[in-house]
Design a protein around this motif. Structure first.
Motif, PDB file in Angstrom:
ATOM      1  N   ALA A  96      16.486  10.060  -8.744  1.00  0.00           N
ATOM      2  CA  ALA A  96      16.944   9.907  -7.357  1.00  0.00           C
ATOM      3  C   ALA A  96      16.739   8.476  -6.916  1.00  0.00           C
ATOM      4  CB  ALA A  96      16.159  10.841  -6.445  1.00  0.00           C
ATOM      5  N   ALA A  97      17.621   8.044  -6.066  1.00  0.00           N
ATOM      6  CA  ALA A  97      17.453   6.715  -5.483  1.00  0.00           C
ATOM      7  C   ALA A  97      16.245   6.776  -4.567  1.00  0.00           C
ATOM      8  CB  ALA A  97      18.701   6.320  -4.703  1.00  0.00           C
ATOM      9  N   ALA A  98      15.534   5.702  -4.530  1.00  0.00           N
ATOM     10  CA  ALA A  98      14.312   5.671  -3.731  1.00  0.00           C
ATOM     11  C   ALA A  98      14.650   5.798  -2.253  1.00  0.00           C
ATOM     12  CB  ALA A  98      13.559   4.378  -3.985  1.00  0.00           C
ATOM     13  N   PRO A  99      14.028   6.756  -1.574  1.00  0.00           N
ATOM     14  CA  PRO A  99      14.270   6.876  -0.130  1.00  0.00           C
ATOM     15  C   PRO A  99      13.647   5.689   0.598  1.00  0.00           C
ATOM     16  CG  PRO A  99      12.529   8.364  -0.809  1.00  0.00           C
ATOM     17  CD  PRO A  99      13.078   7.724  -2.054  1.00  0.00           C
ATOM     18  N   PRO A 100      14.110   5.409   1.806  1.00  0.00           N
ATOM     19  CA  PRO A 100      13.517   4.293   2.539  1.00  0.00           C
ATOM     20  C   PRO A 100      12.028   4.553   2.781  1.00  0.00           C
ATOM     21  CG  PRO A 100      14.938   5.591   3.954  1.00  0.00           C
ATOM     22  CD  PRO A 100      15.127   6.100   2.564  1.00  0.00           C
ATOM     23  N   PRO A 101      11.224   3.516   2.678  1.00  0.00           N
ATOM     24  CA  PRO A 101       9.782   3.721   2.843  1.00  0.00           C
ATOM     25  C   PRO A 101       9.451   4.175   4.253  1.00  0.00           C
ATOM     26  CG  PRO A 101      10.296   1.389   2.756  1.00  0.00           C
ATOM     27  CD  PRO A 101      11.564   2.121   2.442  1.00  0.00           C
ATOM     28  N   SER A 102       8.507   5.071   4.334  1.00  0.00           N
ATOM     29  CA  SER A 102       8.093   5.561   5.641  1.00  0.00           C
ATOM     30  C   SER A 102       7.124   4.567   6.270  1.00  0.00           C
ATOM     31  CB  SER A 102       7.422   6.930   5.504  1.00  0.00           C
ATOM     32  OG  SER A 102       6.213   6.788   4.797  1.00  0.00           O
ATOM     33  N   VAL A 103       6.851   4.789   7.508  1.00  0.00           N
ATOM     34  CA  VAL A 103       5.939   3.914   8.240  1.00  0.00           C
ATOM     35  C   VAL A 103       4.540   3.987   7.630  1.00  0.00           C
ATOM     36  CG1 VAL A 103       4.849   3.516  10.479  1.00  0.00           C
ATOM     37  CG2 VAL A 103       7.274   4.083  10.353  1.00  0.00           C
ATOM     38  N   MET A 104       4.132   5.190   7.240  1.00  0.00           N
ATOM     39  CA  MET A 104       2.795   5.350   6.672  1.00  0.00           C
ATOM     40  C   MET A 104       2.645   4.594   5.363  1.00  0.00           C
ATOM     41  SD  MET A 104       0.854   6.849   8.697  1.00  0.00           S
ATOM     42  CE  MET A 104      -0.536   7.135   7.653  1.00  0.00           C
ATOM     43  N   SER A 105       3.666   4.592   4.523  1.00  0.00           N
ATOM     44  CA  SER A 105       3.554   3.867   3.264  1.00  0.00           C
ATOM     45  C   SER A 105       3.509   2.358   3.506  1.00  0.00           C
ATOM     46  CB  SER A 105       4.696   4.235   2.321  1.00  0.00           C
ATOM     47  OG  SER A 105       5.938   3.830   2.868  1.00  0.00           O
ATOM     48  N   GLU A 106       4.238   1.893   4.538  1.00  0.00           N
ATOM     49  CA  GLU A 106       4.180   0.471   4.869  1.00  0.00           C
ATOM     50  C   GLU A 106       2.790   0.091   5.381  1.00  0.00           C
ATOM     51  OE1 GLU A 106       7.272  -0.406   7.624  1.00  0.00           O
ATOM     52  OE2 GLU A 106       8.870   0.019   6.194  1.00  0.00           O
ATOM     53  N   VAL A 107       2.231   0.938   6.239  1.00  0.00           N
ATOM     54  CA  VAL A 107       0.889   0.682   6.753  1.00  0.00           C
ATOM     55  C   VAL A 107      -0.127   0.729   5.623  1.00  0.00           C
ATOM     56  CG1 VAL A 107      -0.933   1.631   8.230  1.00  0.00           C
ATOM     57  CG2 VAL A 107       1.400   1.470   9.080  1.00  0.00           C
ATOM     58  N   SER A 108       0.018   1.708   4.737  1.00  0.00           N
ATOM     59  CA  SER A 108      -0.893   1.833   3.605  1.00  0.00           C
ATOM     60  C   SER A 108      -0.818   0.602   2.702  1.00  0.00           C
ATOM     61  CB  SER A 108      -0.561   3.092   2.810  1.00  0.00           C
ATOM     62  OG  SER A 108      -1.352   3.174   1.667  1.00  0.00           O
ATOM     63  N   ALA A 109       0.380   0.121   2.450  1.00  0.00           N
ATOM     64  CA  ALA A 109       0.539  -1.072   1.616  1.00  0.00           C
ATOM     65  C   ALA A 109      -0.066  -2.301   2.297  1.00  0.00           C
ATOM     66  CB  ALA A 109       2.017  -1.317   1.310  1.00  0.00           C
ATOM     67  N   THR A 115      -7.106  -5.458   2.367  1.00  0.00           N
ATOM     68  CA  THR A 115      -8.392  -5.143   1.752  1.00  0.00           C
ATOM     69  C   THR A 115      -8.603  -5.968   0.497  1.00  0.00           C
ATOM     70  OG1 THR A 115      -8.231  -2.896   2.602  1.00  0.00           O
ATOM     71  CG2 THR A 115      -9.812  -3.280   0.836  1.00  0.00           C
ATOM     72  N   ALA A 116      -7.579  -6.073  -0.336  1.00  0.00           N
ATOM     73  CA  ALA A 116      -7.690  -6.877  -1.549  1.00  0.00           C
ATOM     74  C   ALA A 116      -7.959  -8.337  -1.214  1.00  0.00           C
ATOM     75  CB  ALA A 116      -6.422  -6.742  -2.388  1.00  0.00           C
ATOM     76  N   ALA A 117      -7.294  -8.842  -0.174  1.00  0.00           N
ATOM     77  CA  ALA A 117      -7.523 -10.234   0.231  1.00  0.00           C
ATOM     78  C   ALA A 117      -8.945 -10.431   0.749  1.00  0.00           C
ATOM     79  CB  ALA A 117      -6.512 -10.634   1.297  1.00  0.00           C
ATOM     80  N   ALA A 118      -9.459  -9.465   1.513  1.00  0.00           N
ATOM     81  CA  ALA A 118     -10.832  -9.571   2.027  1.00  0.00           C
ATOM     82  C   ALA A 118     -11.848  -9.532   0.898  1.00  0.00           C
ATOM     83  CB  ALA A 118     -11.112  -8.442   3.024  1.00  0.00           C
ATOM     84  N   VAL A 119     -11.631  -8.668  -0.088  1.00  0.00           N
ATOM     85  CA  VAL A 119     -12.552  -8.597  -1.222  1.00  0.00           C
ATOM     86  C   VAL A 119     -12.497  -9.889  -2.022  1.00  0.00           C
ATOM     87  CG1 VAL A 119     -12.964  -7.431  -3.429  1.00  0.00           C
ATOM     88  CG2 VAL A 119     -12.564  -6.089  -1.375  1.00  0.00           C
ATOM     89  N   ASP A 120     -11.304 -10.443  -2.196  1.00  0.00           N
ATOM     90  CA  ASP A 120     -11.184 -11.714  -2.923  1.00  0.00           C
ATOM     91  C   ASP A 120     -11.885 -12.845  -2.187  1.00  0.00           C
ATOM     92  OD1 ASP A 120      -9.772 -10.543  -4.947  1.00  0.00           O
ATOM     93  OD2 ASP A 120      -7.796 -11.153  -4.193  1.00  0.00           O
TER      94      ASP A 120
END
Length: 145
Positions: A96-109, A115-120
């Motif tokens: 299936a073609a990837a559905p548009p990302p939801s708001v939650m996935s954008e927030v999670s990303a 978080t990765a930047a803060a740990v670095d």
């Protein structure tokens, strides 16, 4: 003054976390030692059981071959996991073609990147200690309500 108070609290929390990790690592190493001893003794028992029937050399070679095959499987396991992950991703992409990302996935990303930047930048221990202090403050506020 307040800065020193937060630094002291964070240092104590981080020190307790390091002590906990060191304690778990020590007990994990002891458990691994006992597990290894148990494994060796079980191999010896298998040898003693089959040695009178088949002879010492064939049984020893059989046990060595089985352990060697298990070791090769363990060595190949990361490559097999990567191959499986790539194959699953390819199937999902084709299915299936990837559905548009939801708001939650954008927030999670975004949270994951921050978080990765803060740990670095600050280091893992300081980020964990800061998160602990913020969580402790939030819990106190919730308890006082």
């Amino acid at each position: 003054m307040l800065k020193y108070l937060f630094t002291l609290a964070a240092t104590r929390a981080a020190g307790d976390a390091v002590d906990g990790i060191a304690r778990r690592a020590l007990w994990g190493a002891i458990a691994a030692l006992f597990l290894l001893t148990s494994f060796v003794l079980s191999l010896m028992v298998v040898f003693w059981i089959y040695e009178p029937t088949y002879g010492a050399v064939p049984v020893a070679l059989s046990i060595a071959a089985i352990c060697g095959a298990a070791a090769l499987l363990a060595i190949a396991m990361p490559a097999l996991a990567d191959w499986s992950k790539r194959r699953t991703a390819a199937r999902a992409k084709i299915a299936a073609a990837a559905p548009p990302p939801s708001v939650m996935s954008e927030v999670s990303a975004a949270v994951d990147e921050d978080t990765a930047a803060a740990v670095d930048y600050f280091g893992a221990l300081q980020v964990v200690a800061s998160a602990f202090m913020f969580g402790l403050g939030a819990a106190r506020q919730m308890r006082n309500r």
